[in-house]
Design an enzyme around this catalytic site. Structure first.
Site: not given
Ligand SMILES: [Fe+2]
Length: 560
Positions: A12, A305, A515, A110, A301, A129
């Site tokens: 992904h 949060n 936005n 990363h 990822g 992640d």
């Protein structure tokens, strides 16, 4: 030297970038080009072709390819091998014959992305992640792009897997983590139960799962963790949530379920969120203790949060960096940066997120003419759009280079007036989102300080407490728990967008606009002018502001 960086090896968030002698000269996310959200199982061929064209070179000019993952570290995870092979064997890329191909550990990439995005301020990086090849969280001590891992947690202890498993258990499906985080705000904190899921230990965390840690394969351990979390959640609150089939709305046949998930789901969401924040807080503290860092950067990822990031910001203040490309798409840049750095090349910082494709005003005009759209070119675009917003209209906004990462930062945005009662509901319906989901604001710096006590928020990745004045002045961008996920534009943000905020200030007293990302339903954020025009005419959006032009549906019906 041209290095092609490739991200997305775990199936992904495929992406590509080109680094020329340490300077990032092109970047694209595959999902934006192939129009499939997160580009599941897609080798990023289209984004490679885009980067090469943008740089004005040929594939044969590429000297090195750097992948943001290493298949040799977990041979059981076939996708790592297959994605790299699919890219290198792609017929469209057959002229790609680099003299060097390197596969770099995913978490290293990363971490490298975080360092260059922090302008080299970071001397420690915490990567969290779903998983890397063998680890799920890694703490690095960093000096420039020399990365020294000082702590590493197995894939079994994955915070990303914990949260994504909870997301699926709550019925929000793949990629629905933001929904779970948003739902947590609807639970009474005083009544929140806890879901103990991790032990905090001196060198990291261990998951409270009945899993076999001696299993040889990281992939086996990772799948054990996912089923283990479901079992733990079921033991805690009972079975997984059945998600109702959404009822058709008046504008489309794919309207989201409007009803707030009933008890126990908000409480479950808050318990999961609280547990995540408890563990992230521990790991951040550990990173600082182990490295003596003055400045900690987050990556991976889990750093999407916003509530957890906001909590860390309150603790660390300006000693914390969270960049726009914490997800796997950023590992393309991290990989290319590491490859060049290891050849002695000075890699320049990446100071903003406006890295994607862009079109000139002349190209936009030509596109509108070619598609037969009716448009006008107001002498004062900001005033014209502010007037539309003041009348309660919802505006698609397309300017300059596309943002990298999942947040709209004023270049590919849907905008509305944050003081218009009911406008958030209108935008949620228009975007086919659940009614209870919140929206974020873009805010002029002076207003961000006055209303939220915040001066810097370039990437819309941190939840911030709203003041009582903010709750009165701009209620449509305040979440149920009284927080807001601010974006404060940078100097690199489109001048037209900053003009619009100035105009909102002049007309409403507050330089604030609702936005949200310019996409409808499950589509990725629009990338090209044609994407934007298609979304505009295929949705109830009222107005499209594209470059200096304003497009309305009534003008277009009249023709030009
Ligand atoms: Fe990752």
């Amino acid at each position: 030297m041209y290095t092609l960086g490739i991200g997305g090896g775990f199936g992904h968030d495929g992406s590509s970038c080109l680094l020329k002698d340490g300077e990032l000269i092109a970047f694209a996310e595959e999902e934006r080009l192939i129009r499939v959200k997160l580009a599941y199982r897609a080798a990023p061929v289209r984004s490679v072709l885009y980067c090469v064209r943008r740089a004005g070179i040929s594939l044969a000019d590429v000297g090195a390819v750097a992948f943001g993952w290493d298949p040799a570290l977990d041979p059981d995870l076939a996708v790592l091998r297959e994605t790299a092979k699919a890219l290198l064997d792609a017929p469209a890329l057959r002229q790609l014959r680099p003299s060097e191909i390197v596969y770099l550990p995913h978490h290293d990439c990363h971490a490298a992305m975080a360092v260059v995005a922090s302008d080299y301020a970071a001397d420690a990086v915490l990567v969290m992640d779903g998983r890397g090849e063998t680890s799920s969280s890694t703490i690095y001590q960093t000096v420039d792009l020399d990365l020294s891992p000082v702590a590493s947690m197995d894939v079994l202890e994955s915070l990303g897997s914990f949260y994504s498993s909870a997301t699926r258990f709550a019925g929000f499906g793949r990629g629905g983590e933001g929904k779970l985080m948003g739902l947590a705000a609807y639970s009474d904190p005083a009544a929140a139960k806890s879901i103990p899921a991790f032990n905090l230990v001196d060198d990291g965390v261990t998951a409270l799962l009945p899993a076999d840690r001696s299993s040889a394969s990281p992939t086996e351990r990772h799948s054990q963790a996912r089923s283990g979390w479901f079992q733990l959640f079921a033991n805690t609150i009972g079975g997984a949530r059945d998600t109702p089939v959404p009822a058709p709305g008046p504008f489309d046949l794919l309207a989201a379920d409007d009803h707030l998930p009933p008890s126990p789901w908000p409480g479950f969401a808050l318990a999961v969120q609280n547990e995540l924040e408890r563990v992230v807080d521990h790991l951040a503290g550990l990173a600082i203790a182990l490295t003596g860092a003055k400045h900690l950067a987050l990556s991976g990822g889990v750093a999407l949060n916003c509530s957890a990031n906001g909590s860390l910001r309150r603790r660390l203040g300006p000693r914390l960096s969270v960049h726009a490309l914490v997800g796997d798409a950023g590992t393309a840049i991290g990989a290319a940066a590491l490859q060049q750095y290891r050849h002695g090349i000075d890699v320049r910082p990446v100071r903003h997120a406006y890295l994607g494709p862009q079109w000139s005003d002349d190209e936009l005009r030509a596109c509108l003419e070619q598609l037969g759209c009716g448009w006008r070119e107001p002498s004062d675009l900001a005033a014209a759009v502010a007037a539309e917003l003041a009348d309660g209209r919802v505006v698609g906004w397309f300017q300059d280079a596309a943002e990298a990462g999942p947040r709209a930062l004023g270049h590919r945005s849907i905008l509305a007036a944050p003081n218009r009662t009911g406008i958030a509901h209108k935008v949620n319906r228009l975007k086919r989102r659940e009614r209870w989901r919140p929206f974020a604001p873009s805010v002029r710096r002076e207003d961000a300080v006055a209303l939220f006590g915040v001066a810097e928020a370039p990437y819309m990745l941190e939840a911030t407490e709203a003041s009582p004045d903010a709750r009165l002045a701009v209620p449509e961008i305040i979440h149920h728990d009284g927080t807001s996920r601010l974006h404060v534009p940078q100097p690199q943000t489109s001048g037209r967008f900053r003009d619009l905020l100035d105009r909102m200030k002049a007309s409403t007293g507050h330089g604030v606009v609702l936005n949200t990302s310019f996409n409808i339903g499950p589509e990725p954020i629009v990338c090209t002018p044609v994407d934007a025009i298609r979304s505009f005419f295929g949705s109830p959006l009222d107005v499209l502001a594209m470059g200096p032009f304003v497009v309305t549906k009534s003008d277009s019906r009249k023709g030009r």
